[in-house]
Every structure is written in C-alpha cells, then in structure tokens.
Design a protein around this motif. Structure first.
Motif, PDB file in Angstrom:
ATOM      1  N   ASP A 108       0.819  -1.215   0.000  1.00 37.83           N
ATOM      2  CA  ASP A 108       0.000   0.000   0.000  1.00 37.83           C
ATOM      3  C   ASP A 108       0.855   1.269   0.000  1.00 37.83           C
ATOM      4  N   GLY A 109       2.153   1.129  -0.238  1.00 38.02           N
ATOM      5  CA  GLY A 109       3.020   2.298  -0.322  1.00 38.02           C
ATOM      6  C   GLY A 109       2.747   3.080  -1.600  1.00 38.02           C
ATOM      7  N   GLU A 110       3.285   4.283  -1.648  1.00 30.25           N
ATOM      8  CA  GLU A 110       3.046   5.122  -2.818  1.00 30.25           C
ATOM      9  C   GLU A 110       4.116   4.864  -3.884  1.00 30.25           C
ATOM     10  N   VAL A 111       3.668   4.637  -5.087  1.00 32.99           N
ATOM     11  CA  VAL A 111       4.571   4.336  -6.199  1.00 32.99           C
ATOM     12  C   VAL A 111       4.366   5.389  -7.286  1.00 32.99           C
ATOM     13  N   THR A 112       5.465   6.012  -7.695  1.00 32.79           N
ATOM     14  CA  THR A 112       5.386   6.986  -8.777  1.00 32.79           C
ATOM     15  C   THR A 112       5.653   6.280 -10.105  1.00 32.79           C
ATOM     16  N   VAL A 113       4.751   6.408 -11.024  1.00 29.61           N
ATOM     17  CA  VAL A 113       4.914   5.811 -12.354  1.00 29.61           C
ATOM     18  C   VAL A 113       5.087   6.946 -13.353  1.00 29.61           C
ATOM     19  N   GLY A 114       6.156   6.890 -14.110  1.00 31.64           N
ATOM     20  CA  GLY A 114       6.472   7.955 -15.054  1.00 31.64           C
ATOM     21  C   GLY A 114       5.385   8.140 -16.104  1.00 31.64           C
ATOM     22  N   SER A 115       5.317   9.336 -16.638  1.00 35.75           N
ATOM     23  CA  SER A 115       4.280   9.625 -17.639  1.00 35.75           C
ATOM     24  C   SER A 115       4.518   8.860 -18.933  1.00 35.75           C
ATOM     25  N   ASP A 116       5.764   8.381 -19.133  1.00 35.27           N
ATOM     26  CA  ASP A 116       6.064   7.629 -20.355  1.00 35.27           C
ATOM     27  C   ASP A 116       5.916   6.125 -20.153  1.00 35.27           C
ATOM     28  N   ALA A 117       5.353   5.736 -19.022  1.00 33.62           N
ATOM     29  CA  ALA A 117       5.210   4.305 -18.737  1.00 33.62           C
ATOM     30  C   ALA A 117       4.304   3.653 -19.780  1.00 33.62           C
ATOM     31  N   VAL A 118       4.590   2.395 -20.071  1.00 33.80           N
ATOM     32  CA  VAL A 118       3.759   1.653 -21.023  1.00 33.80           C
ATOM     33  C   VAL A 118       3.214   0.404 -20.335  1.00 33.80           C
ATOM     34  N   LYS A 119       2.136  -0.096 -20.887  1.00 37.01           N
ATOM     35  CA  LYS A 119       1.529  -1.312 -20.344  1.00 37.01           C
ATOM     36  C   LYS A 119       2.544  -2.457 -20.425  1.00 37.01           C
ATOM     37  N   GLY A 120       2.671  -3.174 -19.332  1.00 38.64           N
ATOM     38  CA  GLY A 120       3.619  -4.278 -19.295  1.00 38.64           C
ATOM     39  C   GLY A 120       4.952  -3.903 -18.678  1.00 38.64           C
ATOM     40  N   GLU A 121       5.162  -2.618 -18.444  1.00 36.09           N
ATOM     41  CA  GLU A 121       6.431  -2.167 -17.863  1.00 36.09           C
ATOM     42  C   GLU A 121       6.541  -2.613 -16.407  1.00 36.09           C
ATOM     43  N   ILE A 122       7.762  -2.859 -15.992  1.00 32.15           N
ATOM     44  CA  ILE A 122       8.008  -3.305 -14.625  1.00 32.15           C
ATOM     45  C   ILE A 122       8.596  -2.149 -13.816  1.00 32.15           C
ATOM     46  N   VAL A 123       8.001  -1.903 -12.670  1.00 34.70           N
ATOM     47  CA  VAL A 123       8.519  -0.877 -11.756  1.00 34.70           C
ATOM     48  C   VAL A 123       8.673  -1.523 -10.376  1.00 34.70           C
ATOM     49  N   SER A 124       9.468  -0.878  -9.538  1.00 36.20           N
ATOM     50  CA  SER A 124       9.660  -1.402  -8.185  1.00 36.20           C
ATOM     51  C   SER A 124       9.002  -0.476  -7.187  1.00 36.20           C
ATOM     52  N   CYS A 125       8.451  -1.063  -6.133  1.00 37.57           N
ATOM     53  CA  CYS A 125       7.900  -0.258  -5.050  1.00 37.57           C
ATOM     54  C   CYS A 125       9.053   0.254  -4.193  1.00 37.57           C
ATOM     55  N   PRO A 126       9.162   1.562  -3.992  1.00 40.41           N
ATOM     56  CA  PRO A 126      10.278   2.082  -3.202  1.00 40.41           C
ATOM     57  C   PRO A 126      10.197   1.682  -1.723  1.00 40.41           C
ATOM     58  N   ASP A 127       9.013   1.321  -1.262  1.00 40.38           N
ATOM     59  CA  ASP A 127       8.860   0.957   0.146  1.00 40.38           C
ATOM     60  C   ASP A 127       9.208  -0.506   0.412  1.00 40.38           C
ATOM     61  N   CYS A 128       8.567  -1.408  -0.305  1.00 38.97           N
ATOM     62  CA  CYS A 128       8.754  -2.839   0.001  1.00 38.97           C
ATOM     63  C   CYS A 128       9.621  -3.553  -1.031  1.00 38.97           C
ATOM     64  N   GLY A 129       9.925  -2.894  -2.152  1.00 39.52           N
ATOM     65  CA  GLY A 129      10.799  -3.499  -3.152  1.00 39.52           C
ATOM     66  C   GLY A 129      10.100  -4.475  -4.076  1.00 39.52           C
ATOM     67  N   ALA A 130       8.795  -4.635  -3.924  1.00 38.99           N
ATOM     68  CA  ALA A 130       8.079  -5.581  -4.783  1.00 38.99           C
ATOM     69  C   ALA A 130       8.177  -5.155  -6.243  1.00 38.99           C
ATOM     70  N   GLU A 131       8.314  -6.145  -7.112  1.00 33.81           N
ATOM     71  CA  GLU A 131       8.278  -5.870  -8.555  1.00 33.81           C
ATOM     72  C   GLU A 131       6.829  -5.775  -8.979  1.00 33.81           C
ATOM     73  N   LEU A 132       6.509  -4.665  -9.638  1.00 29.63           N
ATOM     74  CA  LEU A 132       5.123  -4.416 -10.029  1.00 29.63           C
ATOM     75  C   LEU A 132       5.036  -4.257 -11.538  1.00 29.63           C
ATOM     76  N   GLU A 133       3.936  -4.720 -12.077  1.00 29.92           N
ATOM     77  CA  GLU A 133       3.710  -4.582 -13.508  1.00 29.92           C
ATOM     78  C   GLU A 133       2.651  -3.507 -13.732  1.00 29.92           C
ATOM     79  N   VAL A 134       2.936  -2.631 -14.676  1.00 29.64           N
ATOM     80  CA  VAL A 134       1.949  -1.617 -15.055  1.00 29.64           C
ATOM     81  C   VAL A 134       0.922  -2.317 -15.949  1.00 29.64           C
ATOM     82  N   THR A 135      -0.280  -2.485 -15.427  1.00 27.77           N
ATOM     83  CA  THR A 135      -1.319  -3.188 -16.202  1.00 27.77           C
ATOM     84  C   THR A 135      -2.265  -2.219 -16.901  1.00 27.77           C
ATOM     85  N   GLY A 136      -2.143  -0.949 -16.592  1.00 30.73           N
ATOM     86  CA  GLY A 136      -2.937   0.068 -17.266  1.00 30.73           C
ATOM     87  C   GLY A 136      -2.252   1.407 -17.096  1.00 30.73           C
TER      88      GLY A 136
END
Lengths: 54, 287
Positions: free
Chosen positions: A8-36
C-alpha cells in the motif's frame, strides 16, 4: 501516484510508462507490472519461473 | 509489404531492454506493434496474421519464445531471432554440440542420463566440476561440485526434486576465471561490443550482482564470437566467454540478450544496432 498492491506504499509511475512495464515499489521493493496507464494500474509482477531468462 | 516495415515486438513484460528497443523504434518512426505473449493465440494451419512484417522476439520465458518462433518459422514469418537460434541457445547441450561441431573452443563437457553415470561423468571431468541444468538462465541452479560427496548430494537432489530435464546431467569442467568473464554482443556478422563482468563469486552474471566494465573487442574476440554466433544459428546474441591462461572459451550463448548494463559501459547503442538488424531482416524478406 499509485498504490503498491503489496504494501500500500506510494509508487510513482512515469508519464512515459507503457503497459507491461516493470517498476519497483520504493517501500517494500516488490516488482510491479503496469497493467494500465490511463488511469495507472499496478499488479504484482509474476515470479520468475524455471525457464525465465535470456 | 511497403518499404517501411512494421515491426512486431513479442514480449512478456516491458523491462528496461524492451523499453529501450521500443524507444529506438519510435525515434525512427518505425511502425511498431507490441504483441503480449500472454494474450497471443497462434493458428497452426494457416499463416499467423499478426499485422507485422518481422517479429522481434523478447519473451522472458524460453518455452513461450521457442514455441511461438516454431509456429512463425514454419509459416516463414521473419523473426529475430530464428527458431533455430532459440532452440539451440535455449539448451546448453545443443549449444555445446554446435560449438564443438564448428570447432569453437568451449569447456570440456560430459552428458549422462542416470545418477550413477552422472557421478562417473563428474569423476571423468574431475573436481571441481560444474553441473548445469540444460535449460535456464541467470546462473540459476548452476552448481560447483568440489568433491565426490557434493556430487552425490547434488545428483540426488536433481534426481528426486527436478523434472525430467534435470535427469539429463550436464557436467562441465570448471574454468578458473581471473575474477571475471566476458560478455560479448554479436549482431549479424559483427561483434559490436563487450564487457567484463567482475565478481568475487564464481558465478559472474550481472543478474547475480557482477559488476560491468568495458572490454576491448580484439580481433581474436570478435572472430571467436561471430564464429560462435554462426554456430548456433546467428542473429542477435550475447556470448559468454571465459579466459584461461590467455585462451578464450565460449561458455554460453544467449538469444534474448539483456544489455541494460552494457550501453553506458561500452558506449555502444546496442538497441540501435538491434533495430538496424531487425529492419534489415524485414528488408531481406521483402526482396
């Protein structure tokens, strides 16, 4: 700003992000997929399987 | 197809590499279609109509890449890399056999099919030996076998815990590296750049924390890597090279190469070189 589905931490996703891109949560380090992107949606990225790689 | 091919990028997730490739395609104004392999349904009895002129394969799963390329290849859809290259590079034993066939220096390797013969294979190679799964990447499940007791334990684990592929025992001589190995990038007929991968650990993959530094591409390295690339079917590949007393040995070849740590390190625009090659494949298919 989006919420991490793991911690539930806050994650900043860049404006150039694309669907399917992988980002990391700065709080817990989880790998997250941009699904939309509009609006931004995040899901936990799948865990590596045996035949993943190069 | 007109003179401006549409490039399909077959991918599972957009990692740094895929994003750089998509940015490179966009910067050139190349019509690009992202194909998510999780949503892909390929017909077998007719030519898949993906609406693209060439497919750049960037799947993260070897199985997905291999079988998607098998269908596309059967229907003569141009792909980078080809099914042949994926099949060979995705399997360490097939890679070894191609390297041996083409007289590319590579560590001595034995293959065996039972726990008992695997132990014999390790003893033939001598200690320390390295056991690797046939399929896999990032140094995963690669074991350094220091003595007979370790060999017995690892072989039993593979026999009991693994799927059937783990019961095909691939045993390789251990090459004592000078704290580093070389990863070289080959695009078509050219070794475009290379890095040293330094690590205190005997596994030097940057995916495992190895540190990268530019490696000059000597004529010897360039020739060896192009020869290795051609041996496995050619295309866009990353060659892992070991150094042993001045001798260069090709260890593995990767067909969906990762390169995020190598662009700044080498000063070579790797995604641009890859896109050049993909467009060239599309053009050749057109003619």
């Amino acid at each position: 700003m989006s919420k991490c589905p793991e911690c539930d931490g806050e994650v900043t996703v860049g404006s150039d992000a694309v669907k399917g891109e992988i980002v990391s949560c700065p709080d817990c380090g989880a790998e997250l997929e941009v699904t939309g992107t509009s609006p931004v949606a995040l899901a936990l990225a799948p865990k590596a399987e045996e035949d993943w790689g190069e | 197809m007109n003179n401006s091919p549409t490039v399909g990028v077959l991918l599972s997730r957009v990692r740094v590499e895929e994003k750089l490739l998509l940015q490179e395609l966009a910067s050139r104004g190349v019509a690009t279609k992202v194909i998510d392999d999780r949503e892909l349904v390929l017909p077998t009895e007719s030519r898949p109509d993906l609406g693209v002129d060439v497919v750049l394969e960037r799947c993260i799963q070897h199985g997905t890449a291999l079988y998607a390329l098998a269908v596309l290849d059967a229907w003569c859809v141009p792909t980078v890399n080809t099914y042949e290259t994926a099949e060979v590079c995705g399997n360490k034993l097939l890679t070894t056999m191609r390297l041996v066939r083409d007289k590319v220096p590579t560590p001595a390797t034995r293959v065996a099919f039972t726990p008992e013969s695997a132990l014999e294979a390790v003893e033939q190679i001598g200690y320390p030996a390295v056991m690797k799964p046939l399929i896999g990447s990032w140094g995963r499940l690669v074991s350094k076998v220091n003595d007979r007791e370790s060999a017995e334990a690892i072989i039993e684990h593979k026999d009991v815990l693994g799927n059937y592929l783990h019961s095909i025992y691939y045993v390789q001589e251990y090459v004592k590296k000078p704290g580093r190995d070389i990863r070289a990038f080959v695009v078509g007929d050219e070794t475009i750049c290379a890095i040293y991968r330094y690590s205190q650990h005997w596994i030097t993959n940057t995916a495992r924390g190895g540190k990268a530094e530019n490696c000059p591409v000597t004529p010897e390295l360039a020739e060896l890597c192009v020869k290795a690339a051609k041996a496995v079917g050619g295309g866009v590949v990353a060659i892992d090279v070991l150094e042993r007393d001045g001798e260069l040995l090709v260890n593995e070849v990767n067909y969906t190469m990762e390169f995020r740590n190598s662009i700044d390190t080498t000063g070579v625009n790797i995604p641009a070189k890859m896109v050049d090659y993909v467009l060239d494949v599309a053009k050749r298919a057109q003619n």
